[in-house]
Design a protein around this motif. Sequence first.
Motif, PDB file in Angstrom:
ATOM      1  N   LEU A  19       1.015  -1.018  -0.077  1.00  0.00           N
ATOM      2  CA  LEU A  19       0.072  -0.025  -0.050  1.00  0.00           C
ATOM      3  C   LEU A  19       0.976   1.180  -0.023  1.00  0.00           C
ATOM      4  O   LEU A  19       0.573   2.193  -0.577  1.00  0.00           O
ATOM      5  CB  LEU A  19      -0.941   0.077   1.242  1.00  0.00           C
ATOM      6  CG  LEU A  19      -1.912   1.111   1.300  1.00  0.00           C
ATOM      7  CD1 LEU A  19      -3.050   0.872  -0.091  1.00  0.00           C
ATOM      8  CD2 LEU A  19      -2.708   1.269   2.552  1.00  0.00           C
ATOM      9  N   SER A  20       1.864   1.348   0.776  1.00  0.00           N
ATOM     10  CA  SER A  20       2.666   2.227   0.752  1.00  0.00           C
ATOM     11  C   SER A  20       3.556   2.805  -0.591  1.00  0.00           C
ATOM     12  O   SER A  20       3.659   3.653  -1.201  1.00  0.00           O
ATOM     13  CB  SER A  20       4.040   1.949   1.899  1.00  0.00           C
ATOM     14  OG  SER A  20       3.651   1.864   3.223  1.00  0.00           O
ATOM     15  N   LYS A  21       3.903   1.569  -1.168  1.00  0.00           N
ATOM     16  CA  LYS A  21       4.470   1.647  -2.431  1.00  0.00           C
ATOM     17  C   LYS A  21       3.374   2.341  -3.369  1.00  0.00           C
ATOM     18  O   LYS A  21       3.966   3.432  -4.190  1.00  0.00           O
ATOM     19  CB  LYS A  21       4.478   0.384  -3.180  1.00  0.00           C
ATOM     20  CG  LYS A  21       6.043  -0.282  -2.799  1.00  0.00           C
ATOM     21  CD  LYS A  21       6.332  -1.449  -3.498  1.00  0.00           C
ATOM     22  CE  LYS A  21       7.565  -2.230  -2.605  1.00  0.00           C
ATOM     23  NZ  LYS A  21       7.318  -3.648  -2.896  1.00  0.00           N
ATOM     24  N   ILE A  22       2.201   1.913  -3.526  1.00  0.00           N
ATOM     25  CA  ILE A  22       1.325   2.436  -4.306  1.00  0.00           C
ATOM     26  C   ILE A  22       1.232   3.818  -4.027  1.00  0.00           C
ATOM     27  O   ILE A  22       1.169   4.720  -4.934  1.00  0.00           O
ATOM     28  CB  ILE A  22      -0.009   1.802  -4.278  1.00  0.00           C
ATOM     29  CG1 ILE A  22       0.076   0.303  -4.833  1.00  0.00           C
ATOM     30  CG2 ILE A  22      -0.996   2.474  -5.275  1.00  0.00           C
ATOM     31  CD1 ILE A  22      -1.003  -0.491  -4.463  1.00  0.00           C
ATOM     32  N   LEU A  23       1.049   4.136  -2.524  1.00  0.00           N
ATOM     33  CA  LEU A  23       0.834   5.626  -2.384  1.00  0.00           C
ATOM     34  C   LEU A  23       2.095   6.414  -2.901  1.00  0.00           C
ATOM     35  O   LEU A  23       1.907   7.766  -2.739  1.00  0.00           O
ATOM     36  CB  LEU A  23       0.425   5.839  -0.929  1.00  0.00           C
ATOM     37  CG  LEU A  23      -0.806   5.004  -0.559  1.00  0.00           C
ATOM     38  CD1 LEU A  23      -1.346   5.260   1.080  1.00  0.00           C
ATOM     39  CD2 LEU A  23      -1.926   5.807  -1.236  1.00  0.00           C
ATOM     40  N   GLY A  24       3.091   6.075  -2.999  1.00  0.00           N
ATOM     41  CA  GLY A  24       4.203   6.541  -3.190  1.00  0.00           C
ATOM     42  C   GLY A  24       4.220   7.082  -4.504  1.00  0.00           C
ATOM     43  O   GLY A  24       4.978   8.444  -4.840  1.00  0.00           O
ATOM     44  N   GLY A  25       3.444   6.861  -5.348  1.00  0.00           N
ATOM     45  CA  GLY A  25       3.072   7.299  -6.731  1.00  0.00           C
ATOM     46  C   GLY A  25       2.060   8.630  -6.637  1.00  0.00           C
ATOM     47  O   GLY A  25       1.720   9.027  -7.772  1.00  0.00           O
TER      48      GLY A  25
END
Length: 333
Positions: free
Chosen positions: A46-52
Motif C-alpha cells: 500500500l505504501s508503495k502504491i501511495l508513493g506514486g
Amino acid sequence: MTVTSTDLETQLSELQQQATAEIAAADSLEALESFRVGYLGKKGQLSKILGGMGKLDASDRPRIGKLANEVKTALQTALETKRDDLQAAAIRAQLEAETLDVTMPGVVRPQGRRHPLNSTIDRILDIFVGLGYTVATGPEIETDYYNFEALNTPADHPARDMQDTFYLPGDRLLRTHTSSVQIRYMEQHEPPMRVVAPGRVYRRDTVDSTHSAVFHQIELLAIDKGITFTDLKGTVREFVRQIFGDVEIRFRPSYFPFTEPSAEVDVKWKGSWLEVLGCGTVDPNVLKAVGYDPEVYTGFAAGLGVERFAMVLHQMDDIRRLYGSDLRFLRQF
Ligand code: DAH
C-alpha cells in the motif's frame, strides 16, 4: 513514466482483491501477521502504491487518497476479523483436545486389604496394648547369644534340638523365636516393663499343612517387682477371653529353658483342646544375663504362633495358603 489516477485506482483495487483473498485463506496467526506486514507495513504494497501519489494531478489526489484510506481500512478490518476467527479456532481446538470424556470406562484398580496374618497380628497387639503393653521388635538375623545363650540355653543344652536352626556365616543365625527380643529389650531398658514383640522367625522344618520354615510369633514379657505366676495366668486368661470368647482354658506344665516354672496353655475349641501358647515365670538366669537382680525383679514371658491363631480363627486347613498369592483365598478375610 507518468502515473495516472486510473493506474492507481486499478492497483488499489487489485491490491484489495488479492489481499482480501489471501487474508481469508490464512490458516495461522503467523501467516496473517506476515500478510499484514506485506500489505500494510511501512514498506508494504500500500505504501508503495501511495508513493506514486506525488506524481498525480493535484485534483486527483483527494479522491485517490480517500480510496487508499478505504482500502486500508477494509484490509485492517479483514485482518482483525480473521485474527479473531483464528484465535477462536485455536481456543476451540485446545478445548477439544483437553475434553474429559466422563463416559469413558476408567482403569480398574483393585482395592487391596490387610493380609490375614497382618490382621491377626494387629488384633493380638491391640489386646496387649489395651492391657498397657508396649510394642517392640528386634532383628531377624541374630547371634547365638540373643537367640540361645542369654535365654539360658547354652551350646550343649538339649533344648537346642527343639528348634532346628538356620545358621549363617560367622556367628550369625536366623532367629528361631521372638524370645531374642526379650533380651534385646531388657538390655536397653530398665524395669518395670510390659512388652509385646511380633516378628518373623525361621526353622528348618519340613513344610507341610501345619509347618513352614518361616512363620510369625508374638512374644510377651512383663518384668516388675513382685510379679507372680498368678499375674501370668490372669493376663493369659484375659487375652484368651478377648480372642476366643468365654472358652475353657488350662495351664499344662511344660518346659522352656528361659522360664521356670513353664506351662503350655490350651483352650477348649470346637470340642477339643487346642494348644495356643507357651509361657512361664522368667528364669533368674535370664534376668542375670541382662544385669537385673532376680532378688528384686521377677516377671513372666509367653510366646505364641500367629499362623496358628489365624488358622483357627478363620478355619483354614493349610498354612501354605497364607504364603500364596491366591487372591480368591486372601479376599475372604
Ligand atoms: N520361644 C518359644 C518357642 O519358640 C515360645 C515361648 C515359650 C516363649 C515360653 C516364651 C515362653 O516367652 O515363656 O517355642
